[in-house]
Motif scaffolding. Structure first.
Motif, PDB file in Angstrom:
ATOM      1  N   GLN A   1      48.293  -0.638  12.630  1.00 11.96           N
ATOM      2  CA  GLN A   1      46.857  -0.433  12.747  1.00 11.96           C
ATOM      3  C   GLN A   1      46.162  -1.769  13.012  1.00 11.96           C
ATOM      4  OE1 GLN A   1      45.317   2.511  12.720  1.00 11.96           O
ATOM      5  NE2 GLN A   1      47.300   3.497  12.475  1.00 11.96           N
ATOM      6  N   PRO A   2      45.156  -1.800  13.884  1.00 12.15           N
ATOM      7  CA  PRO A   2      44.418  -3.037  14.106  1.00 12.15           C
ATOM      8  C   PRO A   2      43.647  -3.433  12.845  1.00 12.15           C
ATOM      9  CG  PRO A   2      43.471  -1.235  15.374  1.00 12.15           C
ATOM     10  CD  PRO A   2      44.704  -0.703  14.702  1.00 12.15           C
ATOM     11  N   SER A   3      43.500  -4.727  12.659  1.00 13.52           N
ATOM     12  CA  SER A   3      42.755  -5.206  11.493  1.00 13.52           C
ATOM     13  C   SER A   3      41.262  -5.000  11.710  1.00 13.52           C
ATOM     14  CB  SER A   3      43.030  -6.696  11.280  1.00 13.52           C
ATOM     15  OG  SER A   3      42.446  -7.450  12.316  1.00 13.52           O
ATOM     16  N   ASP A   4      40.477  -5.170  10.654  1.00 10.71           N
ATOM     17  CA  ASP A   4      39.023  -5.061  10.767  1.00 10.71           C
ATOM     18  C   ASP A   4      38.481  -6.063  11.774  1.00 10.71           C
ATOM     19  OD1 ASP A   4      39.019  -3.061   8.883  1.00 10.71           O
ATOM     20  OD2 ASP A   4      38.501  -4.385   7.219  1.00 10.71           O
ATOM     21  N   GLU A   5      39.062  -7.247  11.795  1.00  9.01           N
ATOM     22  CA  GLU A   5      38.605  -8.279  12.726  1.00  9.01           C
ATOM     23  C   GLU A   5      38.846  -7.867  14.170  1.00  9.01           C
ATOM     24  OE1 GLU A   5      40.243 -12.048  11.731  1.00  9.01           O
ATOM     25  OE2 GLU A   5      39.372 -12.060   9.745  1.00  9.01           O
ATOM     26  N   GLU A   6      39.950  -7.190  14.431  1.00  3.53           N
ATOM     27  CA  GLU A   6      40.273  -6.768  15.785  1.00  3.53           C
ATOM     28  C   GLU A   6      39.385  -5.628  16.269  1.00  3.53           C
ATOM     29  OE1 GLU A   6      44.997  -7.764  16.140  1.00  3.53           O
ATOM     30  OE2 GLU A   6      44.400  -5.997  15.002  1.00  3.53           O
ATOM     31  N   THR A   7      38.887  -4.812  15.353  1.00  2.09           N
ATOM     32  CA  THR A   7      38.099  -3.652  15.754  1.00  2.09           C
ATOM     33  C   THR A   7      36.593  -3.884  15.648  1.00  2.09           C
ATOM     34  OG1 THR A   7      38.256  -2.737  13.519  1.00  2.09           O
ATOM     35  CG2 THR A   7      39.917  -2.024  15.112  1.00  2.09           C
TER      36      THR A   7
END
Length: 68
Positions: free
Chosen positions: A50-56
């Motif tokens: 899953q993408p991290s919060d920073e990536e999304t």
């Protein structure tokens, strides 16, 4: 005398000496090591998940501001 340990070069598949004498181990040559490093730098290798919060997050958000 024991036979020197060899491994397959992760880049080209040739046999590579696994010993301090091979300064590029586990690669067979400096060229293979540089090709692999370039692939990492270009983002060619990824880990599934899953993408991290920073990536999304939205563009332009300074995450350091949210952690203060």
């Amino acid at each position: 005398m024991t036979k020197p340990r060899t491994v397959r070069c992760p880049q080209c598949g040739k046999e590579a000496l696994w010993a301090p004498e091979n300064r590029w181990r586990p690669f067979c040559s400096e060229r293979c090591k540089q090709i692999d490093l370039g692939a990492w730098a270009a983002g060619s290798y990824t880990i599934a998940g899953q993408p991290s919060d920073e990536e999304t997050a939205a563009d332009g958000v300074d995450f350091r501001e949210h952690n203060r």
